[in-house]
Design a protein around this motif. Sequence first.
Motif, PDB file in Angstrom:
ATOM      1  N   ARG A 349       0.853  -1.197   0.000  1.00 43.36           N
ATOM      2  CA  ARG A 349       0.000   0.000   0.000  1.00 43.36           C
ATOM      3  C   ARG A 349       0.885   1.242   0.000  1.00 43.36           C
ATOM      4  NH1 ARG A 349      -3.147  -3.172  -1.260  1.00 43.36           N
ATOM      5  NH2 ARG A 349      -5.054  -3.874  -0.233  1.00 43.36           N
ATOM      6  N   TRP A 350       0.469   2.259  -0.799  1.00 43.13           N
ATOM      7  CA  TRP A 350       1.209   3.518  -0.834  1.00 43.13           C
ATOM      8  C   TRP A 350       0.296   4.630  -0.310  1.00 43.13           C
ATOM      9  CZ3 TRP A 350       2.916   6.535  -5.859  1.00 43.13           C
ATOM     10  CH2 TRP A 350       3.664   7.665  -5.482  1.00 43.13           C
ATOM     11  N   HIS A 351       0.673   5.151   0.851  1.00 41.93           N
ATOM     12  CA  HIS A 351      -0.080   6.272   1.423  1.00 41.93           C
ATOM     13  C   HIS A 351       0.665   7.550   1.103  1.00 41.93           C
ATOM     14  CE1 HIS A 351      -2.552   3.570   3.894  1.00 41.93           C
ATOM     15  NE2 HIS A 351      -1.451   2.852   3.983  1.00 41.93           N
ATOM     16  N   HIS A 352       0.093   8.365   0.215  1.00 47.35           N
ATOM     17  CA  HIS A 352       0.732   9.619  -0.158  1.00 47.35           C
ATOM     18  C   HIS A 352       0.140  10.731   0.701  1.00 47.35           C
ATOM     19  CE1 HIS A 352       1.804  13.137  -2.564  1.00 47.35           C
ATOM     20  NE2 HIS A 352       2.748  12.398  -3.115  1.00 47.35           N
ATOM     21  N   PRO A 353       0.986  11.609   1.265  1.00 43.73           N
ATOM     22  CA  PRO A 353       0.465  12.619   2.199  1.00 43.73           C
ATOM     23  C   PRO A 353      -0.600  13.523   1.573  1.00 43.73           C
ATOM     24  CG  PRO A 353       2.778  13.030   1.630  1.00 43.73           C
ATOM     25  CD  PRO A 353       2.439  11.661   1.154  1.00 43.73           C
ATOM     26  N   GLU A 354      -0.487  13.829   0.286  1.00 44.95           N
ATOM     27  CA  GLU A 354      -1.515  14.674  -0.341  1.00 44.95           C
ATOM     28  C   GLU A 354      -2.486  13.882  -1.211  1.00 44.95           C
ATOM     29  OE1 GLU A 354       1.842  16.420  -1.439  1.00 44.95           O
ATOM     30  OE2 GLU A 354       1.883  16.985   0.668  1.00 44.95           O
ATOM     31  N   ARG A 355      -1.955  12.922  -1.930  1.00 42.00           N
ATOM     32  CA  ARG A 355      -2.811  12.185  -2.866  1.00 42.00           C
ATOM     33  C   ARG A 355      -3.667  11.142  -2.170  1.00 42.00           C
ATOM     34  NH1 ARG A 355      -0.230  12.702  -8.143  1.00 42.00           N
ATOM     35  NH2 ARG A 355       1.892  13.436  -7.945  1.00 42.00           N
ATOM     36  N   GLY A 356      -3.299  10.790  -0.950  1.00 43.62           N
ATOM     37  CA  GLY A 356      -4.043   9.756  -0.243  1.00 43.62           C
ATOM     38  C   GLY A 356      -3.541   8.373  -0.632  1.00 43.62           C
ATOM     39  N   LEU A 357      -4.443   7.394  -0.547  1.00 43.29           N
ATOM     40  CA  LEU A 357      -4.062   6.018  -0.865  1.00 43.29           C
ATOM     41  C   LEU A 357      -4.041   5.858  -2.379  1.00 43.29           C
ATOM     42  CD1 LEU A 357      -3.435   3.332   0.576  1.00 43.29           C
ATOM     43  CD2 LEU A 357      -5.859   2.748   0.288  1.00 43.29           C
ATOM     44  N   ILE A 358      -2.890   5.459  -2.911  1.00 37.88           N
ATOM     45  CA  ILE A 358      -2.764   5.298  -4.357  1.00 37.88           C
ATOM     46  C   ILE A 358      -2.836   3.817  -4.697  1.00 37.88           C
ATOM     47  CG2 ILE A 358      -1.262   5.669  -6.351  1.00 37.88           C
ATOM     48  CD1 ILE A 358      -0.109   8.070  -4.758  1.00 37.88           C
ATOM     49  N   SER A 359      -3.665   3.511  -5.669  1.00 36.50           N
ATOM     50  CA  SER A 359      -3.889   2.109  -6.028  1.00 36.50           C
ATOM     51  C   SER A 359      -2.624   1.465  -6.590  1.00 36.50           C
ATOM     52  CB  SER A 359      -5.007   2.028  -7.066  1.00 36.50           C
ATOM     53  OG  SER A 359      -4.992   0.760  -7.683  1.00 36.50           O
ATOM     54  N   PRO A 360      -2.371   0.228  -6.168  1.00 34.62           N
ATOM     55  CA  PRO A 360      -1.234  -0.503  -6.758  1.00 34.62           C
ATOM     56  C   PRO A 360      -1.360  -0.610  -8.275  1.00 34.62           C
ATOM     57  CG  PRO A 360      -2.076  -1.673  -4.847  1.00 34.62           C
ATOM     58  CD  PRO A 360      -3.040  -0.548  -5.116  1.00 34.62           C
ATOM     59  N   ALA A 361      -2.600  -0.673  -8.775  1.00 32.16           N
ATOM     60  CA  ALA A 361      -2.796  -0.760 -10.225  1.00 32.16           C
ATOM     61  C   ALA A 361      -2.230   0.481 -10.913  1.00 32.16           C
ATOM     62  CB  ALA A 361      -4.283  -0.917 -10.549  1.00 32.16           C
ATOM     63  N   THR A 362      -2.153   1.597 -10.184  1.00 31.46           N
ATOM     64  CA  THR A 362      -1.599   2.826 -10.748  1.00 31.46           C
ATOM     65  C   THR A 362      -0.087   2.873 -10.597  1.00 31.46           C
ATOM     66  OG1 THR A 362      -3.617   3.997 -10.155  1.00 31.46           O
ATOM     67  CG2 THR A 362      -1.673   5.353 -10.608  1.00 31.46           C
ATOM     68  N   PHE A 363       0.383   2.563  -9.377  1.00 29.96           N
ATOM     69  CA  PHE A 363       1.811   2.832  -9.163  1.00 29.96           C
ATOM     70  C   PHE A 363       2.733   1.651  -9.471  1.00 29.96           C
ATOM     71  CE2 PHE A 363       0.801   1.408  -4.776  1.00 29.96           C
ATOM     72  CZ  PHE A 363       1.895   0.606  -4.492  1.00 29.96           C
ATOM     73  N   ILE A 364       2.229   0.427  -9.425  1.00 30.42           N
ATOM     74  CA  ILE A 364       3.121  -0.708  -9.724  1.00 30.42           C
ATOM     75  C   ILE A 364       3.625  -0.672 -11.174  1.00 30.42           C
ATOM     76  CG2 ILE A 364       3.301  -3.227  -9.881  1.00 30.42           C
ATOM     77  CD1 ILE A 364       3.313  -2.494  -7.025  1.00 30.42           C
ATOM     78  N   PRO A 365       2.719  -0.482 -12.159  1.00 33.40           N
ATOM     79  CA  PRO A 365       3.236  -0.421 -13.539  1.00 33.40           C
ATOM     80  C   PRO A 365       4.245   0.715 -13.727  1.00 33.40           C
ATOM     81  CG  PRO A 365       0.856  -0.668 -13.556  1.00 33.40           C
ATOM     82  CD  PRO A 365       1.244  -0.407 -12.121  1.00 33.40           C
TER      83      PRO A 365
END
Lengths: 580, 147
Positions: A349-365
């Motif tokens: 899980r990626w918790h971004h301080p401003e963007r919030g929780l970013i989906s693995p489908a977005t950040f893994i690729p």
Amino acid sequence: MRSGRMPASSAATIPALGPFEAALAEMATPLLLLDAGGTVTFANDHAAILFAGAVTVGSSLATLLAAPEVGTDRGAERLGRSALTEALTARRPTRERLALEGGRLVEAALAPLSTGGFALTFDDVTEHLRSAALARLEPLTGLCNRVELHDRLSAAVAAAEEAGAPLAVLMLDLDRFKAVNDTLGHPVGDALLRKVAERLRNAARRDDVIARLGGDEFAILQVGQVGADQPLAAEALANRLVDLVGRTYVLDGQMLNVGVSVGIALFPDDGRLPDDLLKHADLALYRAKADGRGTYRFFEPAMNAAVQARRSLEIDLRRALALKQFTLVFQPQIRLETGEVSGFEALLRWHHPERGLISPATFIPLAEEIGVIVGIGEWALRTACREAARWAQPASIAVNLSPIQFRGGKLVETVTLVLAQTGLDPARLELEITEGALLDDTDGVLTVLNGLRHLGVRISMDDFGTGYSSLSYLQKFPFDKIKIDQSFVRGMAGSAECGAIVRAIARLGASLGMRTTAEGVETADQLDAIRAEGCTEVQGYLTGRPMPASEAFALLGAGAHVSDPPVSDVVPAEALVPAA
Amino acid sequence: MTDDLRRLVYYSRNRTSGASGGMDGTIRSILAASRVNNARVGVTGALMFNAGCFAQVLEGPSAAVEATFERIQQDERHGEVSLLAYDAVEARLFTEWSMAYVGASKADADRYGDVADASGFDLSRMTGDRLCAVLHRLALEEEAAAA
């Protein structure tokens, strides 16, 4: 200085030259000496040869330049000729390129002499210019190369700025060319590229600049009168390109099909600088390919915004690990036979301080594309193993591996190190890979898998049933577990086919000695169906959502038998699903 | 070389626009150019044309057939070219003439229009060989009518 020397043809009749006269007469550089008025007073041997005897002592420079066999290189004859004669009048040095009969090009250099006259020398630049021209051509197709395209674009932009006329840059990329190259070989690929180049020439106007930028990338610069009708002219050309290039080729006795995607940027709307135009045409091309290929797209500012957004995400992603923005959550896997928690899958899980929780489908690729997945993957592996090592029971811990992690040859070393650092029993670690990892360099990946297996680690095939689902992969490597993609489990209620697929995979696993895990189980009906089809494990919201490390730790501490009585009677969802 | 003999069959949508007179002129010029060019390189065949499509068989040495077809592919008047067959063959079906134009007469045009309407004439449903046979028959009929 001696004057009145005759042209070379009669030089032999002059006796007894001094060493300086002989040097001037016989030196390799063609030389004319002129008096202050521009009349030839001396012509050495090579000058006589160069002008094929047309230069004699007493002839004027003006006559020489007016001879039909002499022209200026650029066709700007009067301008060019006056450059030499003007320099003569002004008594200053100058250089000018002349085209001689037979296609030879010379550079004439006029130098005033202290004696009042001039020396006029000639350099033969024919070969030099020819090789320079060749250096601007792409050898396979004879189209312009990238360097030439840049030069022509800069010139076209300058001209367009002056005339206020629009011009268009079209970037082209062939679709499916790699498949042709891979299956039929480079000679056929090269022959195809030549035919494509021919079709591009045919589709474009004579004034248009066509370049091959390498591989299957081309560019066309639409210049000239047609520019006035932009963007209609560019659209018409793009339509023609998509049509013509996409038509079937017959080559070497075979029928071949490729397509072309086109991105278009217009001057001045989409940019006034050559680099901006190229970049924006590239972005439009990217969109054309994303929109299904075999089509064209004009540049839109939003494309820039999309790229900027991606870039900004990339910057954040590159520092996310250092800023400790990643966490792992743990989803239970339940052994159907006993209802026990057999282990957990660690999920990133990626918790971004401003963007919030970013989906693995977005950040893994994205992480795979920019390579940071290797570092993130190693962190996830270490964190998961460290966590699992704390558990009260020896439950398994599953960690996903990206195909990218197999490159670079360090994976076995990394896993060995992590196991040593965390003290986790290798038998408890399950590494999950997808078929994607095996697509390229299958043999290399199999070597790594065998190396991992040698450590005592178990290997699972993830998301099976999607993608290629090649049975040959199951044959090539003895996976410990096959994970059936959740789409089949979800589809089982409504589709007999999904049920059949789940059953087939479960039986395949059983006969190959591999365990099977059904993913995405959400309802009791699905669970019953899964059990009926013979899967050995389940994982899904019904039997447990992904939970923080502390809850996973607590769950295992609470006792091995989380579902006692067996799951067939009471599904232990309440026990496993944390209160929201 | 007989072992290099190939037959190519294709059809394409007809993009020549405007009145039938202009269309006819275009077709005639294509045909005239084809007769000259193809005879020189040893390509024979048949061209069928109606208001909706071109259908053509090209036979000859592979290099010549490939070059001829490439020229056709670069001709914008041929839209949506569908290559139905490109095979090595033992012998030519169309040996006598460089090209045969089928559908020149008003009567023929009417006839083929009927065929298209009544039979749901759809070239894409034919295999290359059947198209070839159809073209051959039509070409021979035209030859006979002209004799």
